[in-house]
Design an enzyme around this catalytic site. Structure first.
Site, PDB file in Angstrom:
ATOM      1  N   LYS A 200       6.449  39.703  -2.315  1.00  0.00           N
ATOM      2  CA  LYS A 200       5.067  39.812  -2.933  1.00  0.00           C
ATOM      3  C   LYS A 200       4.426  40.958  -2.617  1.00  0.00           C
ATOM      4  CE  LYS A 200       4.237  34.946  -2.987  1.00  0.00           C
ATOM      5  NZ  LYS A 200       3.197  33.685  -2.474  1.00  0.00           N
TER       6      LYS A 200
ATOM      7  N   LYS B   5       2.507  24.821  -3.393  1.00  0.00           N
ATOM      8  CA  LYS B   5       1.374  24.305  -3.155  1.00  0.00           C
ATOM      9  C   LYS B   5       1.269  22.743  -3.168  1.00  0.00           C
ATOM     10  CE  LYS B   5      -1.094  28.369  -4.514  1.00  0.00           C
ATOM     11  NZ  LYS B   5      -2.130  29.179  -5.584  1.00  0.00           N
TER      12      LYS B   5
ATOM     13  N   ARG C 125       0.593  -1.369   0.103  1.00  0.00           N
ATOM     14  CA  ARG C 125      -0.086  -0.006  -0.111  1.00  0.00           C
ATOM     15  C   ARG C 125       0.893   1.286  -0.044  1.00  0.00           C
ATOM     16  NH1 ARG C 125      -2.869   1.815  -2.508  1.00  0.00           N
ATOM     17  NH2 ARG C 125      -3.436  -0.355  -2.801  1.00  0.00           N
TER      18      ARG C 125
ATOM     19  N   ASP D 291       1.206  38.627 -12.095  1.00  0.00           N
ATOM     20  CA  ASP D 291       0.397  38.073 -11.101  1.00  0.00           C
ATOM     21  C   ASP D 291      -1.230  38.181 -11.603  1.00  0.00           C
ATOM     22  OD1 ASP D 291      -0.474  36.516  -9.043  1.00  0.00           O
ATOM     23  OD2 ASP D 291      -1.125  38.392  -8.041  1.00  0.00           O
TER      24      ASP D 291
ATOM     25  N   GLU E  83       6.786  40.252  -7.420  1.00  0.00           N
ATOM     26  CA  GLU E  83       5.549  40.176  -7.909  1.00  0.00           C
ATOM     27  C   GLU E  83       4.895  41.557  -8.224  1.00  0.00           C
ATOM     28  OE1 GLU E  83       2.594  37.325  -5.444  1.00  0.00           O
ATOM     29  OE2 GLU E  83       1.642  39.484  -5.250  1.00  0.00           O
TER      30      GLU E  83
END
Lengths: 276, 276, 276, 276, 276, 276
Positions: E162, E130, E95, E213, E192
């Site tokens: 940012k 992410k 598994r 962005d 950014e």
């Protein structure tokens, strides 16, 4: 195996830490010796592989062999295992290996006594969570080696609804209902009962296992008759080697014994080096 | 404190792991309850602060108080401590707190029995390295609480030259000489002796401590006379509650007892919640 | 060995973390190269096995050999060790191996200079707890390799009663008495003294070791005469290569030197790959 | 902060382990004392917060204050910080706090000397990976506190193509090309050059940073003229306090100095307790 | 490799913990079986070595071979690898091996789709932060296997200024100036931008990389014209398989796609044992 | 809670490691800001407390509040939580908090879809062991939040006898018999069946739970009729949102769905700072 290796590693660190200063101070040349482990009293042997892993954690090249298997019953004087390896490493590992094996053999030996005491009845001897903190996996193994069966491992893998839980939930019926709706379908529900009325309610609630907590023999017998195979029955409380047989004869399925792990005396095992 | 916190953290992880599924399944509302720990037999209490730390590891806000101090001798029925906190957390911590405290009180109680057995002699009761793997720091503490003295903590903080070491070094004189030239000046040298001849040689070699290993009472007495204060004397082997007084009366300084930690039965302590 | 493996593992993680991005980005084919470590100045070599273990932690199959032993004195230009293994792994391990070996050789080299400076006296050079956090076990080893002796490893394995302790205990006599009744019989008691009056009191108290803290040469000599072999004498404070000989000649047994570990400059060692 | 807490925790474990046996043996009552840290030589202070965190790891309630900030230049005799807390905990933390702060202040002080030596040029002083294993994050911080700039933290966060890499890739052009196609766009490429021909090739390859490895001053100056602002220039090798100014005057952007971290002597700082 | 071994070790502990109770309960004799991994849909294969290491962590002696390499595109039904080893260990590892490999192949497959979607343009597909907590190193590897490029690994190895940073610093110019004076010279500065005015200011400030962005295609195209090769351009926000091509055609260098790691569905892979 | 804290701690270490170099480089003064988490699509919210603990792990003093509870169904645009704390710490924690919460909400949302799809039948939706390595405890929680039920947590807390086990044991009868004699009485036995003949044998063997593996609807229905309440029935294999209703209508008790955890897309949640 991972958990056992961590126990061994922690135990060696606890004993050796920055090094065996006695052996270091003697500035000995490296040399290989042979030796053996010997039972100094009769016992149910347990922990042979653990002892081997202690030594191999210190000296990968060592040899270790035994004609026994965990669970064998031996007399005082029996050679449990023979080995050969680096003398300094064997001396460093001796105490940890013995501390673990003596304790495990103690648990296995005591369990075997309880198992023999109920022989011929259908009752199984099971352990409890009253284990040595940090060593539960070894002690539960020793119980199996002694012929016992394990109860749940911890709070996470079994449901046991006790008096406090029942009171807080508003009764046995409600407690069992809530628990059933939440738990994995792979788990049974065990519930503690203090009286025959509790037993009746537990049956109605559909409990899978009913624990008879500290009941006298007569009440236990009555509970067994009432349950009549509709739930597994566990007897708990006040169990010792002189009471366990009578408890078993009431017809319960399971008898849990805290002493198996919290009060088993260590078995006497010694390590001897030859030509060291 | 760091080591004790790790023991507690490991013990809680061992028992709780992914969570107390019984309590979770009952979906109880959070609520505060009070409770107490109670001695169910007479004992030398040990582990009050450890129990407190177990509970506080789960519920920082809980209160815990006791009128006792570790080392107090109590009768069966004595309330050991009272506390209040989140019910679910107390139930989760109960078994770990009791497992630790019952074991520590067991060691302290047994040690106190040995200490009383030699009262009036100059002999001190000391522990050994025959401790529960992973719990040495707690068990050595319990020995002190019971009135005993600690031997070295592990292989790293004390020198004890045993038979195998002596053989490999070519004799007692050479072993002591080598060790003295290597070790920190803050450590003494202890050497194991098997005979009065060994004792003589150990004295000549300038050993600080002479261990009399498994000698009978007559030989021990003779060894004490020979040494005459020139080294600390430790008796070791074959010590139990029925032999320890006679051993002490030979005039030895130190009697080491493995059973203090490897075979002390757990004391019976229970936890009760009120209005739970 | 366990502790050293952890130091090496942490050091490699610190330097490599998610990977050697330079080597990865070059997308080289795997290939075996040979290489060597070379002294770029004269030194007392220390850390050969540590360097080997760094490389083997990255490439188990690599070979590593040396004709030297830790403690050997070598000239600039000496080949310290030769090895062969996977090029990418050797490049990854280079800096950690050198960082450790350069530091260890620095400590050993400086220690050897102090040891030579007191040659012919009975004084032994010892280290202190002024070590690099995390590397104490390696630095204490390097001190021994350089011919020095280790003081206690930490706060846990030796008793050193300092000024603050004495003040808080109500005097030297009381401090020694309390400590003796508590500590393992395997440990000696060392006490710090600031004056000849302190020395007298320490002797009366039965201290095993008397530290002369920051005394001038005359006072030290007087202290040696007063003690007259009844305790081990440690000189501490204000020790450097130009003062150490005169201190030794006062007759003290032990001279502790913080600089051995807190200020030893790294020795210059380089790694070269052949046919890389 | 997590990494620093781990360094502190490891350092305390290394020194204290099972406990400060001296302090325990004196069985002192708990009491609060005040104290201070004092510079015993002139230095660039570094590590004030680290010292505070060492003490607070042992005694959460202690107070700690300082009128200084890391990077301040102080004279011998300056009080660096004052504090108050539990006496036993302060004594336990003293050595670890000082060992860290003395080392950090040593690195900051040496860095500040290099920075002053190149004042008025455009050259920046940077560190290397020649740091103390396990303490890199603290030493890189100390370099910044001393006015230096950090080079890459480890092998994982910066690209530095060295001789061995170039040889294995088949030349500078190919090495830069491969690396560029692989690495995050957030990283620059630095390449080591041994000659002016290498410098030319590195420029053609589009390297972002060109390291001049062990070049003499004349060659360095010539390299600066050739590069003419088209890449950042780092001088490396043979840098010490007597050569660094001349190197800076060749017009390089960056001078890396291994000695900042591998050979900075510890600054002398002492801790005093008042009314202890 | 160290990090990957830790991921594997944690995953095995998570799944196996105290042991595979099903297999234990069947008390099977040890026996060797062979088996294979099979793709049950078309995919870009990723994680072959990870799967091998999972099994070898449980059974060092097992064999594992594959004719494929991570990154190969396979059809449904393809045998990915064959192996042989201890049956119980293979069942225990199944598994974890599949969970890792299915996820890694999912990320690689999705990345390959994005890479194909922009084929012929100069745009590179890059990942983001992410990622799945704890698995970043594996997921970033899978992105490279799928033909993508990695963005910075974490907050520690790349500079991305940012909106919030800009506001707190008082504007783009000041933010870039401060950052440049602090960071290692091996790192670039990415900033950014929300508008063409921002882009202009970023260029003036000397930013190395300009992130556009959430701009629409027209604005992006205009930004590309303004920047004109003076900085690397990253498009971010609103990227999916139907928009990515048009974004690439605006002329940006880099397109970052969070979905590569946060929403890639697992690929279907199964393990089969033969003669088990 | 301990396990969740370890997941958070590892995730923060993975992202932050030696520090957020962007924020550090901007050398901002410390300041408190407020902010909020906002749903950018409709979802079943999950992970509010986890997000709070991520932030509090970095800034103990921060405030965090929400009017929602895990399991609430919200529309796009809903404010999920508001908070205030140190700006730099919030920026450091943002990605980890979102990565965890987006994934957990993804699992909860997908589970809720399956639960709604079978509404009105007696079938319960359960998860599998096809979870993200390292995050199982969070994903199993998210399944419960979405209205599902957990299957066993791992190999250690539930018995599931599969085809390979049956073959190796010599048939269903023998496998169930062996397992029953070994396992804790608190666990049920589940067995995988491939045919109606298997189902019959499993019933005879006394299995507590019968898994119907990859059966078509007709066979499933027939199996339900045969079992007739004598065992719990789990349907497994080929389950997706378009097939699950029909499966439920066959009358099975439990439907296990791997996709709940291995392929749930992350929900879109963003964090905004105000006045930052």
């Amino acid at each position: 195996m991972h958990q056992i290796d961590r126990i061994i590693s922690n135990a060696l660190e606890e004993d050796i830490h920055t090094g065996d200063i006695t052996t270091q101070s003697l500035q000995l040349v490296q040399r290989t010796v042979s030796g053996f482990l010997k039972a100094k009293e009769g016992m149910t042997v347990c922990g042979l592989q653990v002892a081997e892993r202690v030594f191999k954690a210190l000296d990968k090249e060592m040899t270790f062999s035994s004609e026994l298997t965990d669970g064998d019953q031996v007399d005082s004087g029996t050679i449990l295992a023979t080995f050969a390896g680096d003398a300094a490493q064997l001396l460093q590992g001796e105490r940890v290996a013995l501390n673990l094996m003596q304790r495990m053999s103690g648990v296995a030996t005591l369990t075997a006594q309880y198992v023999r005491a109920v022989a011929g009845t259908k009752a199984r001897i099971v352990d409890t969570r009253k284990t040595t903190p940090g060593l539960r996996v070894l002690e539960k193994y020793a119980v199996r080696v002694g012929g016992g069966i394990n109860h749940r491992t911890g709070l996470y893998d079994g449901v046991l609804i006790k008096e406090n839980h029942i009171a807080a939930s508003g009764g046995i019926m409600e407690a069992v209902r809530r628990s059933r709706s939440y738990i994995p379908h792979t788990l049974k529900i065990e519930i503690e009962t203090e009286s025959l009325a509790d037993v009746q309610e537990a049956l109605s609630a559909g409990a899978d296992i009913i624990m008879l907590d500290n009941m006298d023999l007569l009440t236990m017998g009555e509970a067994v008759r009432i349950i009549a195979g509709r739930a597994v029955i566990e007897a708990s409380g006040g169990v010792n080697l002189s009471t366990v047989r009578a408890i078993a004869e009431t017809g319960v399925d399971i008898i849990s014994v805290g002493a198996l792990t919290h009060s088993a005396p260590a078995m006497d095992i010694s390590m001897l080096l030859e030509g060291a």
